[in-house]
Design a protein around this motif. Sequence first.
Motif, PDB file in Angstrom:
ATOM      1  N   UNK A 181       0.688  -1.075   0.072  1.00 39.90           N
ATOM      2  CA  UNK A 181      -0.216  -0.177   0.008  1.00 39.90           C
ATOM      3  C   UNK A 181       0.555   1.340   0.063  1.00 39.90           C
ATOM      4  N   UNK A 182       0.515   2.238  -0.948  1.00 39.43           N
ATOM      5  CA  UNK A 182       1.506   3.331  -0.992  1.00 39.43           C
ATOM      6  C   UNK A 182       0.211   4.567  -0.737  1.00 39.43           C
ATOM      7  N   UNK A 183       0.812   5.788  -0.643  1.00 36.29           N
ATOM      8  CA  UNK A 183       0.047   6.983  -0.686  1.00 36.29           C
ATOM      9  C   UNK A 183      -0.176   7.434  -2.051  1.00 36.29           C
ATOM     10  N   UNK A 184      -0.766   8.465  -2.282  1.00 37.57           N
ATOM     11  CA  UNK A 184      -0.857   9.001  -3.834  1.00 37.57           C
ATOM     12  C   UNK A 184       0.300   9.476  -4.457  1.00 37.57           C
ATOM     13  N   UNK A 233      -7.061   9.843  -9.720  1.00 37.42           N
ATOM     14  CA  UNK A 233      -8.462   9.418  -9.320  1.00 37.42           C
ATOM     15  C   UNK A 233      -9.380   9.180 -10.560  1.00 37.42           C
ATOM     16  N   UNK A 234      -8.725   9.413 -11.854  1.00 37.13           N
ATOM     17  CA  UNK A 234      -9.394   9.119 -12.991  1.00 37.13           C
ATOM     18  C   UNK A 234      -9.661   7.547 -13.325  1.00 37.13           C
ATOM     19  N   UNK A 235      -9.202   6.736 -12.683  1.00 34.77           N
ATOM     20  CA  UNK A 235      -9.127   5.408 -12.906  1.00 34.77           C
ATOM     21  C   UNK A 235      -9.125   4.442 -11.481  1.00 34.77           C
ATOM     22  N   UNK A 236      -9.765   3.505 -11.770  1.00 35.13           N
ATOM     23  CA  UNK A 236     -10.006   2.818 -10.390  1.00 35.13           C
ATOM     24  C   UNK A 236      -8.809   1.684 -10.224  1.00 35.13           C
ATOM     25  N   UNK A 258      -2.886  -2.767  -9.814  1.00 34.74           N
ATOM     26  CA  UNK A 258      -3.107  -1.626  -8.874  1.00 34.74           C
ATOM     27  C   UNK A 258      -4.483  -1.057  -8.981  1.00 34.74           C
ATOM     28  N   UNK A 259      -4.891  -0.732  -7.629  1.00 32.97           N
ATOM     29  CA  UNK A 259      -6.247  -0.387  -7.636  1.00 32.97           C
ATOM     30  C   UNK A 259      -6.209   0.959  -6.622  1.00 32.97           C
ATOM     31  N   UNK A 260      -7.044   1.616  -6.845  1.00 33.11           N
ATOM     32  CA  UNK A 260      -7.089   2.910  -6.016  1.00 33.11           C
ATOM     33  C   UNK A 260      -8.280   2.702  -4.889  1.00 33.11           C
ATOM     34  N   UNK A 261      -7.813   3.254  -3.459  1.00 30.27           N
ATOM     35  CA  UNK A 261      -8.514   3.262  -2.309  1.00 30.27           C
ATOM     36  C   UNK A 261      -9.197   4.340  -2.003  1.00 30.27           C
ATOM     37  N   UNK A 262     -10.493   4.519  -1.931  1.00 30.51           N
ATOM     38  CA  UNK A 262     -11.030   5.633  -1.500  1.00 30.51           C
ATOM     39  C   UNK A 262     -11.523   5.655  -0.129  1.00 30.51           C
ATOM     40  N   UNK A 263     -11.585   6.932   0.446  1.00 32.28           N
ATOM     41  CA  UNK A 263     -12.071   6.890   1.967  1.00 32.28           C
ATOM     42  C   UNK A 263     -13.671   6.484   1.666  1.00 32.28           C
TER      43      UNK A 263
END
Length: 724
Positions: A181-184, A233-236, A258-263
């Motif tokens: 896990x990494x930050x943005x 944030x343009x791609x999940x 790689x996936x984007x994690x949102x709060x």
Amino acid sequence: MGLLRVRRRGAYGVSGGLDEPEDRLRRFATIWSRAVFPVTATSSTRPEFEAQLLPLARRLSDALKARAFDADEGKAVGAALVGVHCTDPEALSRSLDCVEAYLVLYCGGDGDQEDLRARSARLQHAMAAGYAQALRARTLAEQEAISAAALKAQGVVAQALHATEARFRAVFEGAAIGIGIADLDGNILQVNGALLRMFGISGQTMQTRNVLDWTHPEDAPQTWKLYEELVRGEREHYHLEKAFYRPDGTVLWTNLTVSLLRDADGTPQYQLALMEDTTERRLLNLRLRYEATHDALTGLPNRTFFFERLEKALAAGEGQRFGLCYLDLDGFKTVNDSLGHAAGDRLLVEVADRLQSCATRPGEMVARLGGDEFVALTTGPDTERQVDELASRIMNALLAPISVDGRELTVRGSIGVVEGPAGERSAAEVLRSADITMYRAKSAGGNRFELADPEADARAITRHGLTTALPTALDRGEFFIEYQPLVHLGDGSVRGAEALVRWLHPQHGILGPDRFIPLAEHTGLIVPLGRWVLEQSVRQARAWRERYHDGGPLRINVNLSPCQLTHPGLVQDTVDILERAGVQPDALCLEVTESALIGADDALLKPLRRLAEMGVDIALDDFGTGYSNLANLRRLPVSVLKLDRSFTQSMQRFPADPVDLKIVEGIVSLAHSLDLAVTVEGVETGAQAEQLRILGCDTAQGWYYARPGPPDRLHELALVDATG
Ligand code: C2E
Ligand code: CA
Ligand code: CA
């Protein structure tokens, strides 16, 4: 006691010894399973694993001996190996080694060893191909499963992040795939043990790294664009194959998701990477590709690879050309037969090395097609000159003797050269032309190269066509016979005729014997064909006698090929044919060429002697072309000499060469002293006929009297002579 022993031996004979094919098959499966079991990922025991291999062994064994060979069986076995969890690269390699060493030994039976070995090699290639295919299919399936797992994990992780830390930890650490896990901004926050193991890195080091550091020269072009889209944030999520450098400099290949994690509000927060280590599989695929495209003995590209390259060269655009040298070693079989296969192999390896050093320019390649056949390819706009140089370089490279087992072997080769523009012919056509040309070089004595010539190709193809059409031609009645009269030089009367066979070919029209007799001799068809000619001619002789009994005794001359001479049925067949037609033996003269009798031993002469004793005349045909020892004539059961046409030709000039005249005169007097009659061939002018008569020749044959023709023409001639 005695009984017991007998029974035991009996029992042993039925099910014990390795003589039973089924036992041998089991033995092979045992060896195979022992070799491969240690490197499988199976949960079975060794005996269970062996039971899984047994049916595969059976398939290989059956394929090895099947009447019609089917390499696909090897493919199926290769695929089945993947099915029984032999997915480690070592498993395939050990399986192939095992098949190579033991399949023919245990399952070959008493078939032709060379054939079995060839089949075993092809089965191994097919196994490797089937294995690679199945593994690829399985990888794809696994990738899909991983994508699905990734999606699921993403949900779980997201949930865990929102829920309890403990649950998150459990998922994270328990996973078999690497998770990070990494930050943005790319700062790595957390990674699991699996990922650390893949990278060979400690947890602390990892946490000082940034995702953006991980570029690799083999990154696909879109890699970092996808990354940017995700962190914006343009791609999940995105999925690709990516390479990483490990700290020790080695490369790690992964399937990366790689996936984007949102709060909870949907604001992008972290990026989650899931990766699977594919390094080994990639290496295996590379190795399989290498093995499928390279020759195991010499390491040169093989036929498959060569065809790919040739097809590419032939598909090249305008202005591009190709040049091909097709090399076959002269007399390689002798090396193999006399020094053994191991020596032959060493010779091939050395030849391969030398060839390799001949084709080092860009666009050039060398490959081994199999056995002692190699090809060298050159491509580009200027191959007309290059291919010539290439062929010369190859001939030069073979000049120095090759030392094998302390012997200096001289290697020679024949090369067929084909050159031309791209885009006109298919790879198969080019190769066939090269093959034909190579054979032309070989039959011209070898140790040379020849350039392909479309006309020569066409001739070779017709020859091939004629050879395949010959056997049916006899059944279809496509042969017929022309007769050429034999004339007495003293009184000009027709004494007989020579039967000359022709083939009325449905496409090529009438073909002379020179076009097909050599082929018939080569294929053995000459025996039935010769018998047919003899039968027809003898019947014809009978017909002449019946109709023109007052026209003098007409005799028939029939040519015999060397193969007919050695055929055991010759005497009996001839006797039967004469008897059936009701013709006396002395009406028949068999013509045998001088060259067929040079050095003949008693065994060969015996049938001729038998025939001569029965009254059949034997003529020595084409006399004077075979350098036979005149003194030897006494040994031969011949009663007629047929002087070759070349003597007659030399008499065409006027005045004739006195030396030639002396030779003919000498031959005639020698022949007469041995009680042999002399016939001359190829008489085309009256002057020749007169000259030959003066020299003492007895009979003559040639266009001056008549060309070979249908049997009725002879009646006319005979009739004219008898009455005129
Ligand atoms: P050969 O036995 O020497 O036959 C004589 C050849 O010379 C024949 O050619 C004939 O047509 C040709 N000839 C005859 N007179 C003249 C002439 O005045 N000038 C010239 N330039 N040529 C002449 P053909 O028919 O083409 O036969 C060629 C050869 O084929 C024969 O040579 C013979 O060896 C073989 N052959 C023909 N029929 C048979 C057969 O039934 N069985 C076998 N085994 N061989 C055959
Ligand atoms: Ca003849
Ligand atoms: Ca002749």
